[in-house]
Design a protein around this motif. Structure first.
Motif, PDB file in Angstrom:
ATOM      1  N   HIS A 122       0.697  -1.051  -0.031  1.00 13.67           N
ATOM      2  CA  HIS A 122       0.033   0.172  -0.220  1.00 13.67           C
ATOM      3  C   HIS A 122       0.897   1.303   0.100  1.00 13.67           C
ATOM      4  CE1 HIS A 122      -3.455  -2.759   1.747  1.00 13.67           C
ATOM      5  NE2 HIS A 122      -3.718  -2.369   0.344  1.00 13.67           N
ATOM      6  N   SER A 123       1.847   1.347   0.705  1.00 16.53           N
ATOM      7  CA  SER A 123       2.635   2.429   0.825  1.00 16.53           C
ATOM      8  C   SER A 123       3.411   2.753  -0.508  1.00 16.53           C
ATOM      9  CB  SER A 123       3.721   2.433   2.008  1.00 16.53           C
ATOM     10  OG  SER A 123       4.733   1.387   1.922  1.00 16.53           O
ATOM     11  N   ASP A 124       3.763   1.550  -1.301  1.00 11.30           N
ATOM     12  CA  ASP A 124       4.230   1.874  -2.574  1.00 11.30           C
ATOM     13  C   ASP A 124       3.500   2.352  -3.569  1.00 11.30           C
ATOM     14  OD1 ASP A 124       6.964   0.529  -1.711  1.00 11.30           O
ATOM     15  OD2 ASP A 124       6.643  -1.202  -2.544  1.00 11.30           O
ATOM     16  N   ILE A 125       2.223   2.081  -3.350  1.00 14.67           N
ATOM     17  CA  ILE A 125       1.109   2.333  -4.268  1.00 14.67           C
ATOM     18  C   ILE A 125       0.594   3.803  -4.106  1.00 14.67           C
ATOM     19  CG2 ILE A 125      -1.215   2.195  -5.126  1.00 14.67           C
ATOM     20  CD1 ILE A 125      -0.967  -0.826  -4.624  1.00 14.67           C
ATOM     21  N   ARG A 126       0.498   4.144  -2.685  1.00 16.70           N
ATOM     22  CA  ARG A 126      -0.136   5.432  -2.123  1.00 16.70           C
ATOM     23  C   ARG A 126       0.715   5.759  -1.241  1.00 16.70           C
ATOM     24  NH1 ARG A 126      -5.261   7.400  -3.804  1.00 16.70           N
ATOM     25  NH2 ARG A 126      -4.445   9.264  -2.665  1.00 16.70           N
ATOM     26  N   PRO A 127       1.985   6.476  -1.417  1.00 15.33           N
ATOM     27  CA  PRO A 127       2.724   6.826  -0.130  1.00 15.33           C
ATOM     28  C   PRO A 127       2.323   8.293   0.540  1.00 15.33           C
ATOM     29  CG  PRO A 127       3.847   7.287  -2.195  1.00 15.33           C
ATOM     30  CD  PRO A 127       2.646   6.521  -2.597  1.00 15.33           C
ATOM     31  N   ASP A 128       1.454   8.626  -0.266  1.00 13.55           N
ATOM     32  CA  ASP A 128       0.703   9.869   0.275  1.00 13.55           C
ATOM     33  C   ASP A 128      -0.303   9.372   1.356  1.00 13.55           C
ATOM     34  OD1 ASP A 128      -0.905   8.689  -1.812  1.00 13.55           O
ATOM     35  OD2 ASP A 128      -2.149  10.556  -1.784  1.00 13.55           O
ATOM     36  N   LEU A 129      -0.876   8.535   1.424  1.00 11.94           N
ATOM     37  CA  LEU A 129      -1.729   7.643   2.300  1.00 11.94           C
ATOM     38  C   LEU A 129      -1.155   7.004   3.387  1.00 11.94           C
ATOM     39  CD1 LEU A 129      -4.964   7.137   0.315  1.00 11.94           C
ATOM     40  CD2 LEU A 129      -4.229   9.328   1.737  1.00 11.94           C
ATOM     41  N   PHE A 130      -0.136   6.037   2.984  1.00  7.85           N
ATOM     42  CA  PHE A 130       0.113   4.984   3.752  1.00  7.85           C
ATOM     43  C   PHE A 130       1.679   5.201   4.282  1.00  7.85           C
ATOM     44  CE2 PHE A 130      -3.294   3.118   1.415  1.00  7.85           C
ATOM     45  CZ  PHE A 130      -3.984   2.394   2.602  1.00  7.85           C
ATOM     46  N   LYS A 131       2.008   4.903   5.437  1.00  7.84           N
ATOM     47  CA  LYS A 131       3.267   5.147   6.026  1.00  7.84           C
ATOM     48  C   LYS A 131       4.208   3.865   5.804  1.00  7.84           C
ATOM     49  CE  LYS A 131       2.126   8.187   9.763  1.00  7.84           C
ATOM     50  NZ  LYS A 131       2.234   8.519  11.398  1.00  7.84           N
TER      51      LYS A 131
ATOM     52  N   VAL B 275     -18.084   2.341  -6.696  1.00 14.32           N
ATOM     53  CA  VAL B 275     -16.688   2.878  -6.802  1.00 14.32           C
ATOM     54  C   VAL B 275     -16.625   3.803  -5.922  1.00 14.32           C
ATOM     55  CG1 VAL B 275     -15.339   3.963  -8.751  1.00 14.32           C
ATOM     56  CG2 VAL B 275     -16.750   2.066  -9.397  1.00 14.32           C
ATOM     57  N   CYS B 276     -15.345   3.796  -5.127  1.00 17.80           N
ATOM     58  CA  CYS B 276     -15.040   5.123  -4.306  1.00 17.80           C
ATOM     59  C   CYS B 276     -14.107   5.883  -5.244  1.00 17.80           C
ATOM     60  CB  CYS B 276     -14.505   4.646  -2.921  1.00 17.80           C
ATOM     61  SG  CYS B 276     -14.082   5.901  -1.982  1.00 17.80           S
ATOM     62  N   MET B 277     -14.490   7.244  -5.030  1.00 18.90           N
ATOM     63  CA  MET B 277     -13.565   8.249  -5.903  1.00 18.90           C
ATOM     64  C   MET B 277     -12.931   9.315  -5.029  1.00 18.90           C
ATOM     65  SD  MET B 277     -15.880   8.434  -9.247  1.00 18.90           S
ATOM     66  CE  MET B 277     -14.667   9.024 -10.291  1.00 18.90           C
ATOM     67  N   GLU B 278     -11.919   9.845  -5.215  1.00 17.33           N
ATOM     68  CA  GLU B 278     -11.371  10.709  -4.811  1.00 17.33           C
ATOM     69  C   GLU B 278     -10.714  12.100  -5.721  1.00 17.33           C
ATOM     70  OE1 GLU B 278      -7.715   9.952  -2.337  1.00 17.33           O
ATOM     71  OE2 GLU B 278      -6.868   8.943  -4.182  1.00 17.33           O
ATOM     72  N   LYS B 279     -10.584  13.353  -4.941  1.00 17.03           N
ATOM     73  CA  LYS B 279     -10.041  14.457  -5.571  1.00 17.03           C
ATOM     74  C   LYS B 279      -8.812  14.991  -4.450  1.00 17.03           C
ATOM     75  CE  LYS B 279      -9.982  18.625  -8.330  1.00 17.03           C
ATOM     76  NZ  LYS B 279      -8.705  18.231  -8.973  1.00 17.03           N
ATOM     77  N   ILE B 280      -7.725  14.727  -4.701  1.00 20.40           N
ATOM     78  CA  ILE B 280      -6.879  15.038  -3.948  1.00 20.40           C
ATOM     79  C   ILE B 280      -6.504  16.864  -4.042  1.00 20.40           C
ATOM     80  CG2 ILE B 280      -4.418  15.201  -3.063  1.00 20.40           C
ATOM     81  CD1 ILE B 280      -4.312  12.257  -4.280  1.00 20.40           C
ATOM     82  N   LEU B 281      -6.851  17.434  -2.644  1.00 24.28           N
ATOM     83  CA  LEU B 281      -6.809  18.760  -2.627  1.00 24.28           C
ATOM     84  C   LEU B 281      -5.462  19.396  -2.299  1.00 24.28           C
ATOM     85  CD1 LEU B 281     -10.008  19.340  -0.824  1.00 24.28           C
ATOM     86  CD2 LEU B 281      -9.574  19.177  -3.254  1.00 24.28           C
TER      87      LEU B 281
END
Length: 154
Positions: free
Chosen positions: A24-33, A148-154
């Motif tokens: 998960h941290s490799d895919i989404r380092p902005d979310l997972f430590k 489907v869960c969607m997001e917009k990063i602010l």
């Protein structure tokens, strides 16, 4: 052998939780430590003690080489949803050293049979965008997209 997890399995579960965290941290380092994990030992103990959150482990040669965390929910909604029981797969992991040996499939099928035996209507789970191997795994087991869960990063 697949069985219900016990307190004695926490060390083996922790080792696999670190592997999942790395994916998960490799895919989404902005979310997972990097180097973190989803649960601490106290939380794992509480999950293991709760019959509504079973963890099943795959043990081989006295080592935990896979697990599946589940959450059982009963939906009772008078106004908009049909009443039903769901089993949610919160996490399924196979040790990176034993992947592609059928362990994930065995765990998945075990949970399916367990869910049927307790009267569940469906099995649900989430896959992070970018985790293509997990997406392919579940699609290969005839799972379909429910929402489907969607997001917009602010």
């Amino acid at each position: 052998m697949i069985r219900l997890a016990g307190i004695r399995d926490i060390k083996g579960i922790n080792r696999l939780l670190l592997q999942v965290q790395k994916v998960h941290s490799d895919i989404r380092p902005d979310l997972f430590k990097d180097g973190g994990k989803k649960y601490n030992d106290y939380e794992l103990e509480e999950i293991i003690k709760n019959s509504e959150t079973p963890i099943f482990v795959y043990e081989f040669d006295n080592m935990i080489v896979g697990y599946v965390f589940c959450i059982i929910t009963n939906h009772h909604n008078e106004t908009s949803f049909c009443n039903h029981k769901t089993i949610y797969v919160d996490d399924l992991c196979v040790d990176e050293k034993t992947r592609h040996e059928g362990i994930g499939t065995a765990l998945y099928e075990y949970v399916l049979e367990y869910a049927k035996s307790i009267g569940c209507y469906n099995l649900t789970l989430n896959v992070w965008e970018g985790n293509d191997s997990a997406m392919d795994f579940y699609k290969g087991r005839d799972m379909k997209i429910q929402k489907v869960c969607m997001e917009k990063i602010l």
